[in-house]
Motif scaffolding. Structure first.
Motif, short mmCIF file in Angstrom:
data_model
loop_
_atom_site.label_atom_id
_atom_site.label_comp_id
_atom_site.label_asym_id
_atom_site.label_seq_id
_atom_site.Cartn_x
_atom_site.Cartn_y
_atom_site.Cartn_z
N ARG A 268 -31.18 -70.91 -2.38
CA ARG A 268 -32.30 -71.77 -2.01
C ARG A 268 -33.63 -71.10 -2.33
O ARG A 268 -34.61 -71.75 -2.64
N GLU A 269 -33.65 -69.76 -2.23
CA GLU A 269 -34.89 -69.02 -2.45
C GLU A 269 -35.08 -68.63 -3.90
O GLU A 269 -36.09 -68.02 -4.24
N THR A 274 -36.96 -73.45 -6.82
CA THR A 274 -38.37 -73.81 -6.60
C THR A 274 -38.88 -74.61 -7.79
O THR A 274 -39.57 -75.62 -7.62
#
Lengths: 381, 352
Positions: A268-269, A274
Motif C-alpha cells: 500500500r505504501e 501512490t
C-alpha cells in the motif's frame, strides 16, 4: 543448451543507463523466480517426488497391485524382497519374489513366515489383476506391476491379509488431497480476511487481528479434537472427509491472513500504488492490478509451508480416532494400528510404511517451500 | 498572509494555509494528544512554466506537501486553488473528492524518488505507462501502444522496450520510465519528489537535462522537492525553504543563494560540500536534531538550533513577512543579520 543461455542472461549485470545496454531477451519476473528455484536442487528433487506422489494417488488403482480391501490368506506377512538371483545362484533377468511358508509359534500362536525358495513368482509390468475404477469412471484391470499367479506383498500385509502397499497408495489419496484442498480453502479465507484487514486498517484491522490471535492462542490439537468430535459418527465417509477438511482449514487460514495483511500493508505504501492513485485508478483496480499480483508469490510460499501441517493434522486426528475411520483408508487410519504394542513389536511394517510416507511428504513440502521462499525473495541473489 | 509572488502573471496553483496533520484524535479516555503537524499552514503561488523548488531537511514535511498537492494524500485543512486550462475560475483541489477530482488529476502528476518502488515489478512498461491512459479513457488498444512508444522515445528509451519488465533496467532508466508514466496524461503540473536523489551524479545530470527539455517542449510547471541545494540552484526559478512543516524563507533562487535571509537557509548552504581544496570556510554545523513536529519549541521553532537566537525568539513566534519585493522570511532578526550565502563562501575560499 537453452538452459545454459538462460543462466547466462540471469547472471548478467544490470545494463548501464543507455538504451542499447539492454539485452534482447524479455524475462518476466515469474521466469526469474523459476530460475532461482531451479538452483535449489533439493527443492527441485522434492518437487519431482511430490508430483510423482500426486500422480500415484490419481492413478491409485493402476499403481497399487491389489484392492486395498481385498483379503488374502497371508495374515501379518512381512514384506517380500525383490530378487534377481535364486537359491541355486542362477541369475534371472526378470526380478521375482519368493512365496511364503507360514508356521505358528506354538507358545504365542503368532504366525511366523519363512521364505519358500521353491515358489518363484516373477514380477511383470502391466499385468491383469483385480478390477478397479479409474477416476471413478472407467473399469480397468491392468496394474502397473504384479505377478500372474501367486502373490506379491512388497510392503507386507496387515491383520486381515490386506496388501499394505495398496493401502498406502489409496491412503495417500486422502492424506495428500486433504493438504491441498484445505490449503486452497485457507487461501481464499486468508486472502479475503487478511486483505480486508490490511487495506482498511484501523478498527477493522485491530478486530480481525485480535480474533486471529485468539484462534492461534488455542492449542491446536485439543481444538481439532473438539471440533472433529462434533462431527456426527453416522455421516457417510465423504461428508466426514469434508468435515475434517473444514476443521483443518479453520485454523490454517490465520497464518495466510497474516501474511496477506503484512504484504498489503507494505505494498500500500509503495510508490507505484501512490502513482496509480494519482493518475486516478480506482481502488478495485489497484487491488487487482497492483496489489494481488505482487502478493501471490508470498502467499504461495506460505501455502506450500502450510500443507505439511495439514497433513500432520489429519494424521494426528485419525490416529487419535476422531478423524477418519476404517474402512476409509488414510495414513492416519493406517497408523492407528501402531496403538497396539503387539504390532509395534512384532509387525513393524504395518506402521513404518505410513509413518515413512508422512515423513517423506512433509519433508518434501518443506524443501519445496524453502526453495520457493528463496526464489520469491527479491533481495536474494 | 497575502500573495507570495513577485510576478504579475496569474498563478497556475495557489496554495493557501495548507495543513496536513496526523493523529491528534481524542482517544476513548484522556485528553487528545498533540497532532503531528507534517505540513502546517503553508501558502505559496506557482506560476505556469516555472520550476518551484521546495528544500529542507529529511522530515521537514516537503514530501507530505508534494503528495498533498498531487492529492495522493488528503489535506487536513487549507486550499489548493488550481486554474484549469480553459476555465477562468480556479478550483480548490483540497476540497474535491472522488469523481469530482478526476478531471484535474490528469493535470497534476508525480515523479517519485525511489526508482525501485515506483514501478510495479509485475507489469511491463506498456502496462505501466499505458495504464494511466486506459484508466482515464484517453486511448485504447493499438493507440495505447503507439503512444507508449512515443513516450519511451521522448524520455530517451527505445519503443521496443515496452514489452520488458522494470527489473531489466537501471536506476536512471527506471526514472525515465517514471517520467514517461507521468507524461502519459499530458499533465500541466508535475510534482517531482526528489527525482534524482537516488541516482549517481552522472545520471542525475542526464535526468535533470531531460526534465528541463520536457519543460520547454510542453510548458510544464514543476514543483521540485529536493534536499540537494546544488540541484535546486541549477533547476529552480524560485525556492521555498521548509522547516518543521512551515516555510521559513521563500525567494527567487539567485537572491536566495546570494544572500539568504533566514539563519536556517544559511546553515543549509554552508553544509553543501565544496569542490574547492583552498576553501577555508567554517561550515555552520547545526546542533541538535530537527524539531519534533508533535511538540514544537515555543517561539521560533528554529530557535534551539539557531546561533543568532535572542530572547524574543524564544517567546514570540515570527510570521512570514515580505522583507524585499518577492522575498519572504520568517525571522525576527532578518533585517539586522547579514548572512552568508553559497557564493559568499566560495569567494572567501578563493581569496584565502
Amino acid at each position: 543448451m537453452t538452459q545454459m543461455v538462460d543462466e547466462r542472461v540471469a547472471n548478467m549485470p544490470p545494463p548501464a543507463d543507455a538504451a542499447e545496454g539492454v539485452s534482447n531477451r524479455i524475462i518476466s519476473p515469474t521466469r526469474l523466480m523459476w530460475w532461482k528455484f531451479k538452483k535449489h536442487k533439493l527443492a527441485v528433487a522434492s518437487g519431482i517426488f511430490l508430483i510423482l506422489a500426486y500422480l500415484a494417488t490419481i492413478f491409485a488403482g493402476f499403481v497399487s497391485p491389489y484392492d486395498p480391501a481385498s483379503r488374502s490368506n497371508n495374515l501379518y506377512a512381512p514384506p517380500q524382497g525383490i530378487h534377481f538371483k535364486d537359491a541355486e545362484g542362477n541369475f534371472h533377468l526378470q526380478p521375482f519374489v519368493y512365496g511364503y511358508e507360514m508356521t505358528r509359534d506354538l507358545d504365542t500362536l503368532r504366525p511366523v513366515y519363512t521364505t519358500d525358495t521353491d515358489e518363484i513368482y516373477p514380477l511383470r509390468l502391466f499385468v491383469q489383476g483385480e478390477s478397479y475404477r479409474l477416476f471413478g469412471l472407467f473399469d480397468a484391470d491392468i496394474h502397473l506391476f504384479g505377478v500372474e499367479d501367486g502373490y506379491v506383498h512388497l510392503a507386507g500385509t496387515d491383520d486381515f491379509g490386506r496388501d499394505m502397499l495398496s493401502r498406502l497408495v489409496y491412503g495417500a489419496q486422502i492424506s495428500l488431497s486433504v493438504g491441498i484442498i484445505s490449503v486452497l480453502l485457507s487461501l481464499v479465507l486468508g486472502l479475503v480476511i487478511g486483505g480486508i484487514s490490511g487495506l482498511y486498517g484501523g478498527m477493522i484491522d485491530s478486530f480481525i487481528q485480535r480474533v486471529i490471535e485468539a484462534i492461534i492462542a488455542i492449542p491446536t490439537i485439543p481444538l481439532w479434537l473438539g471440533l472433529a468430535a462434533a462431527v456426527p459418527r453416522d455421516w457417510p465417509p465423504v461428508y466426514q472427509y469434508f468435515a475434517i477438511l473444514a476443521v483443518l482449514s479453520l485454523i490454517s487460514w490465520t497464518s495466510t491472513a497474516r501474511v496477506a495483511r503484512g504484504r498489503f500493508l507494505a505494498l500500500r505504501e509503495q510508490d507505484f500504488v501512490t502513482a496509480a492513485k494519482v493518475y486516478g485508478a480506482s481502488q478495485p483496480r489497484i487491488i487487482r492490478k497492483h496489489l494481488v499480483p505482487n502478493l501471490m508469490s508470498y502467499v504461495i510460499v506460505t501455502l506450500t509451508l502450510a500443507v505439511p501441517n495439514i497433513i500432520i493434522g489429519e494424521t494426528a486426528l485419525s490416529f487419535l480416532g476422531v478423524g477418519l475411520k476404517p474402512p476409509t483408508v488414510s495414513w492416519g487410519v493406517l497408523l492407528q494400528e501402531a496403538q497396539s504394542v503387539q504390532i509395534v513389536q512384532f509387525y513393524p511394517w504395518i506402521w513404518i510404511g505410513p509413518a515413512l510416507c508422512v515423513i517423506l511428504v512433509v519433508l518434501a513440502f518443506n524443501f519445496v517451500g524453502d526453495g520457493a521462499r528463496d526464489a520469491a525473495d527479491p533481495f536474494s541473489r | 498572509m497575502s500573495e507570495h509572488t513577485t510576478q504579475t502573471a496569474t498563478p497556475i496553483l495557489s496554495v493557501r494555509q495548507l495543513k496536513k496533520h496526523y493523529g491528534g484524535k481524542k482517544p476513548l479516555f484522556g485528553p487528545a494528544p498533540n497532532p503531528l503537524r507534517a505540513v502546517d499552514g503553508i501558502s505559496f503561488d506557482v506560476i505556469e512554466g516555472e520550476t518551484f523548488g521546495i528544500v529542507g531537511e529529511s522530515g521537514c514535511g516537503k514530501t507530505t506537501l508534494g503528495r498533498c498537492i498531487a492529492r495522493a494524500l488528503e489535506p487536513t485543512d487549507g486550499q489548493m486553488l488550481y486554474r484549469p486550462k480553459d476555465e477562468k475560475e480556479p478550483v480548490d483541489l483540497a476540497r474535491l473528492k472522488g469523481k469530482a477530482l478526476r478531471p484535474y488529476r490528469l493535470d497534476v502528476q508525480m515523479i517519485f524518488q525511489d526508482p525501485i518502488s515506483s514501478l510495479n515489478p509485475r507489469m511491463t512498461l506498456l502496462d505501466i505507462i499505458g495504464e494511466p491512459m486506459i484508466v482515464n479513457g484517453l486511448a485504447k488498444g493499438a493507440e495505447v501502444k503507439r503512444r507508449v512508444g512515443e513516450l519511451l522515445e521522448r524520455v530517451g528509451l527505445r519503443a521496443d522496450h515496452m514489452s520488458r519488465y522494470p527489473h531489466a533496467f537501471s536506476g536512471g532508466q527506471r526514472q525515465r520510465i517514471g517520467i514517461a508514466r507521468a507524461l502519459a496524461l499530458n499533465p500541466r503540473v508535475i510534482v517531482c519528489d526528489e527525482p534524482v536523489s537516488a541516482l549517481d551524479v552522472s545520471v542525475q545530470a542526464q535526468i535533470l537535462n531531460l526534465l528541463q527539455d520536457l519543460q520547454t517542449e510542453q510548458n510544464l510547471t514543476y514543483l521540485f522537492i529536493a534536499h540537494d541545494l546544488g540541484v535546486v540552484e541549477y533547476l529552480c526559478d524560485r525556492v521555498a525553504v521548509m522547516y518543521v512543516g512551515e516555510i521559513v524563507e521563500l525567494s527567487d533562487t539567485e537572491r536566495l543563494f546570494d544572500k539568504p535571509l533566514h539563519p536556517y537557509t544559511e546553515a543549509l548552504m554552508s553544509a553543501v560540500p565544496e569542490a574547492n581544496p583552498y576553501s577555508v570556510r567554517q561550515p555552520k554545523i547545526l546542533e541538535g536534531d530537527l524539531a519534533n513536529a508533535v511538540n514544537r519549541p515555543d517561539g521560533c521553532h528554529f530557535h534551539p538550533r539557531c546561533s543568532y537566537c535572542v530572547n524574543r525568539c524564544r517567546t514570540e513566534e515570527p510570521q512570514l513577512r515580505e522583507l524585499e519585493p518577492g522575498r519572504w522570511v520568517r525571522c525576527h532578526r532578518a533585517e539586522e543579520l547579514s548572512l552568508s550565502g553559497a557564493s559568499d563562501t566560495l569567494v572567501e575560499g578563493v581569496e584565502a
